[in-house]
Design a protein around this motif. Structure first.
Motif, PDB file in Angstrom:
ATOM      1  N   VAL A   1       0.873  -1.176   0.000  1.00  0.00           N
ATOM      2  CA  VAL A   1       0.000   0.000   0.000  1.00  0.00           C
ATOM      3  C   VAL A   1       0.907   1.223   0.000  1.00  0.00           C
ATOM      4  O   VAL A   1       1.729   1.390   0.898  1.00  0.00           O
ATOM      5  CB  VAL A   1      -0.918   0.028   1.230  1.00  0.00           C
ATOM      6  CG1 VAL A   1      -1.768   1.302   1.226  1.00  0.00           C
ATOM      7  CG2 VAL A   1      -1.802  -1.213   1.264  1.00  0.00           C
ATOM      8  N   ALA A   2       0.775   2.064  -1.028  1.00  0.00           N
ATOM      9  CA  ALA A   2       1.622   3.254  -1.155  1.00  0.00           C
ATOM     10  C   ALA A   2       0.750   4.497  -1.266  1.00  0.00           C
ATOM     11  O   ALA A   2      -0.403   4.419  -1.698  1.00  0.00           O
ATOM     12  CB  ALA A   2       2.513   3.123  -2.391  1.00  0.00           C
TER      13      ALA A   2
ATOM     14  N   TYR B   1       2.918  -1.231   4.323  1.00  0.00           N
ATOM     15  CA  TYR B   1       2.543   0.152   4.055  1.00  0.00           C
ATOM     16  C   TYR B   1       3.819   0.923   3.774  1.00  0.00           C
ATOM     17  O   TYR B   1       4.643   1.146   4.672  1.00  0.00           O
ATOM     18  CB  TYR B   1       1.799   0.751   5.240  1.00  0.00           C
ATOM     19  CG  TYR B   1       1.420   2.205   5.053  1.00  0.00           C
ATOM     20  CD1 TYR B   1       0.681   2.614   3.945  1.00  0.00           C
ATOM     21  CD2 TYR B   1       1.798   3.167   5.975  1.00  0.00           C
ATOM     22  CE1 TYR B   1       0.333   3.943   3.765  1.00  0.00           C
ATOM     23  CE2 TYR B   1       1.451   4.500   5.815  1.00  0.00           C
ATOM     24  CZ  TYR B   1       0.722   4.881   4.705  1.00  0.00           C
ATOM     25  OH  TYR B   1       0.387   6.199   4.526  1.00  0.00           O
ATOM     26  N   ALA B   2       4.020   1.314   2.512  1.00  0.00           N
ATOM     27  CA  ALA B   2       5.273   1.929   2.070  1.00  0.00           C
ATOM     28  C   ALA B   2       5.175   3.449   2.125  1.00  0.00           C
ATOM     29  O   ALA B   2       5.035   4.122   1.107  1.00  0.00           O
ATOM     30  CB  ALA B   2       5.627   1.463   0.664  1.00  0.00           C
TER      31      ALA B   2
ATOM     32  N   THR C   1       9.924   7.021   1.182  1.00  0.00           N
ATOM     33  CA  THR C   1       9.869   5.980   0.156  1.00  0.00           C
ATOM     34  C   THR C   1       9.853   6.566  -1.255  1.00  0.00           C
ATOM     35  O   THR C   1      10.046   5.830  -2.227  1.00  0.00           O
ATOM     36  CB  THR C   1       8.629   5.089   0.349  1.00  0.00           C
ATOM     37  OG1 THR C   1       7.453   5.908   0.390  1.00  0.00           O
ATOM     38  CG2 THR C   1       8.732   4.262   1.617  1.00  0.00           C
ATOM     39  N   ASN C   2       9.645   7.868  -1.384  1.00  0.00           N
ATOM     40  CA  ASN C   2       9.663   8.500  -2.703  1.00  0.00           C
ATOM     41  C   ASN C   2      11.022   9.091  -3.052  1.00  0.00           C
ATOM     42  O   ASN C   2      11.164   9.763  -4.076  1.00  0.00           O
ATOM     43  CB  ASN C   2       8.598   9.601  -2.785  1.00  0.00           C
ATOM     44  CG  ASN C   2       7.657   9.409  -3.956  1.00  0.00           C
ATOM     45  OD1 ASN C   2       7.813   8.501  -4.771  1.00  0.00           O
ATOM     46  ND2 ASN C   2       6.663  10.271  -4.059  1.00  0.00           N
TER      47      ASN C   2
ATOM     48  N   PRO D   1      26.720   1.508   8.408  1.00  0.00           N
ATOM     49  CA  PRO D   1      25.567   1.018   7.663  1.00  0.00           C
ATOM     50  C   PRO D   1      24.690   2.172   7.190  1.00  0.00           C
ATOM     51  O   PRO D   1      24.489   3.159   7.900  1.00  0.00           O
ATOM     52  CB  PRO D   1      24.825   0.149   8.687  1.00  0.00           C
ATOM     53  CG  PRO D   1      25.860  -0.232   9.687  1.00  0.00           C
ATOM     54  CD  PRO D   1      26.783   0.943   9.774  1.00  0.00           C
ATOM     55  N   VAL D   2      24.194   2.046   5.979  1.00  0.00           N
ATOM     56  CA  VAL D   2      23.274   3.028   5.399  1.00  0.00           C
ATOM     57  C   VAL D   2      21.978   2.304   5.059  1.00  0.00           C
ATOM     58  O   VAL D   2      21.988   1.301   4.336  1.00  0.00           O
ATOM     59  CB  VAL D   2      23.874   3.676   4.132  1.00  0.00           C
ATOM     60  CG1 VAL D   2      22.859   4.610   3.468  1.00  0.00           C
ATOM     61  CG2 VAL D   2      25.153   4.431   4.476  1.00  0.00           C
ATOM     62  N   ILE D   3      20.875   2.789   5.624  1.00  0.00           N
ATOM     63  CA  ILE D   3      19.580   2.177   5.368  1.00  0.00           C
ATOM     64  C   ILE D   3      18.635   3.242   4.815  1.00  0.00           C
ATOM     65  O   ILE D   3      18.791   4.431   5.084  1.00  0.00           O
ATOM     66  CB  ILE D   3      18.985   1.524   6.642  1.00  0.00           C
ATOM     67  CG1 ILE D   3      18.936   2.523   7.805  1.00  0.00           C
ATOM     68  CG2 ILE D   3      19.783   0.284   7.022  1.00  0.00           C
ATOM     69  CD1 ILE D   3      18.361   1.937   9.098  1.00  0.00           C
ATOM     70  N   SER D   4      17.679   2.786   4.017  1.00  0.00           N
ATOM     71  CA  SER D   4      16.738   3.727   3.414  1.00  0.00           C
ATOM     72  C   SER D   4      15.321   3.223   3.590  1.00  0.00           C
ATOM     73  O   SER D   4      15.085   2.051   3.917  1.00  0.00           O
ATOM     74  CB  SER D   4      17.047   3.925   1.927  1.00  0.00           C
ATOM     75  OG  SER D   4      16.618   2.810   1.159  1.00  0.00           O
ATOM     76  N   ALA D   5      14.370   4.108   3.344  1.00  0.00           N
ATOM     77  CA  ALA D   5      12.962   3.781   3.585  1.00  0.00           C
ATOM     78  C   ALA D   5      12.502   2.582   2.758  1.00  0.00           C
ATOM     79  O   ALA D   5      11.896   1.641   3.284  1.00  0.00           O
ATOM     80  CB  ALA D   5      12.097   5.009   3.287  1.00  0.00           C
ATOM     81  N   ASN D   6      12.765   2.604   1.463  1.00  0.00           N
ATOM     82  CA  ASN D   6      12.329   1.480   0.627  1.00  0.00           C
ATOM     83  C   ASN D   6      13.080   0.206   0.977  1.00  0.00           C
ATOM     84  O   ASN D   6      12.507  -0.890   0.977  1.00  0.00           O
ATOM     85  CB  ASN D   6      12.515   1.823  -0.851  1.00  0.00           C
ATOM     86  CG  ASN D   6      11.435   2.749  -1.367  1.00  0.00           C
ATOM     87  OD1 ASN D   6      10.306   2.716  -0.895  1.00  0.00           O
ATOM     88  ND2 ASN D   6      11.775   3.583  -2.334  1.00  0.00           N
TER      89      ASN D   6
END
Length: 266
Positions: free
Chosen positions: A18-19, A82-83, A195-196, A213-218
């Protein structure tokens, strides 16, 4: 032509996504997904509001989420994600948990959100001090910091862009520049929010440059959803996905000084 010898198609496991209505990075999500998993995406209804705390609240209302999840029920996903980062942190930890409960009631399958996945990822990496990169305004960025503080996570630095639209058009070079600006004060990891905001290809580069460490929303969304299925996300040299990438490289050792050099420095 007889193709019966192929025996396919092979069984697929489904992840429902769901986006928000303005989500534009469907292809990026797919890049973390192994071949045996399919993504089934649906979007929340359009509302004429720019990216803000108000929009975050509108796209995360329980009725809106329930309708989106019910639209996915026909394809029988095994989990629903839910993204949306801001939509899942705007109500704090209690609000995020309530969203998961609402989605699970609507779909009768487990649910995750981007902000919940962020906390899972931080726990997986064993870090408590993180730097932030966001495309948001100051008020939305502060709301993310409040959410992290509620979880006992310290924000050591941040960089934000103040955007209210067209976030998916931000080039990689701007993300990299913000990352270098944000990482200070003993950060143990970097989180790139929204996420965008495109991030897939810059994660390995930033991990090599920043040595954290590098983390992102997606990334965390797909990692958490796939982990709940008992399978793994795919991606080149990303610390969250590959435990061997969590060993930060040490700077090269300096060559031993020659005696005359030692005397000269003395």
């Amino acid at each position: 032509m007889d193709v019966s010898f192929l025996g396919g198609p092979h069984p697929q496991r489904g992840v429902g996504i769901v986006a928000p209505f303005d989500f534009a990075l469907d292809r990026e999500l797919w890049r973390w997904v192994p071949d045996e998993v399919s993504l089934h995406l649906t979007r929340t209804p359009f509302v004429p509001v720019e990216v803000s705390l108000d929009l975050a609240r509108l796209v995360s209302e329980h009725e809106t989420l329930g309708e989106a999840v019910r639209a996915l029920n026909a394809v029988e996903p095994e989990i629903v994600a839910y993204a949306c980062t801001s939509g899942s942190f705007v109500g704090g930890i209690a609000g995020e948990r309530a969203m998961c409960e609402a989605m699970t009631r609507a779909g009768e399958v487990p649910s995750v959100t981007t902000s919940g996945a962020l906390l899972e990822a931080v726990a997986e990496l064993g870090v408590r001090r993180i730097a932030l990169v966001t495309p948001y305004t100051v008020s939305v960025t502060q709301s993310l910091e409040d959410y992290l503080a509620e979880a006992g996570i310290t924000v050591t630095g941040r960089a934000y862009m103040g955007l209210t639209r067209h976030i998916w058009k931000v080039p990689y070079r701007d993300v990299v520049d913000m990352a270098h600006s944000a990482v200070r004060g003993g950060a143990e990891a970097l989180f790139i929010s929204c996420t965008n905001l495109p991030t897939y290809d810059v994660i390995p580069q930033l991990e090599a440059e920043l040595r954290i460490p590098v983390i992102s929303a997606n990334q965390v969304t797909m990692w958490a959803a796939l982990r709940h299925l008992g399978t793994r996300a795919v991606g080149p040299y990303q610390a969250l996905i590959d435990a061997s990438a969590r060993q930060r490289p040490m700077p090269p050792a300096l060559p031993p000084a020659l005696p005359e050099e030692q005397e000269g420095w003395a």
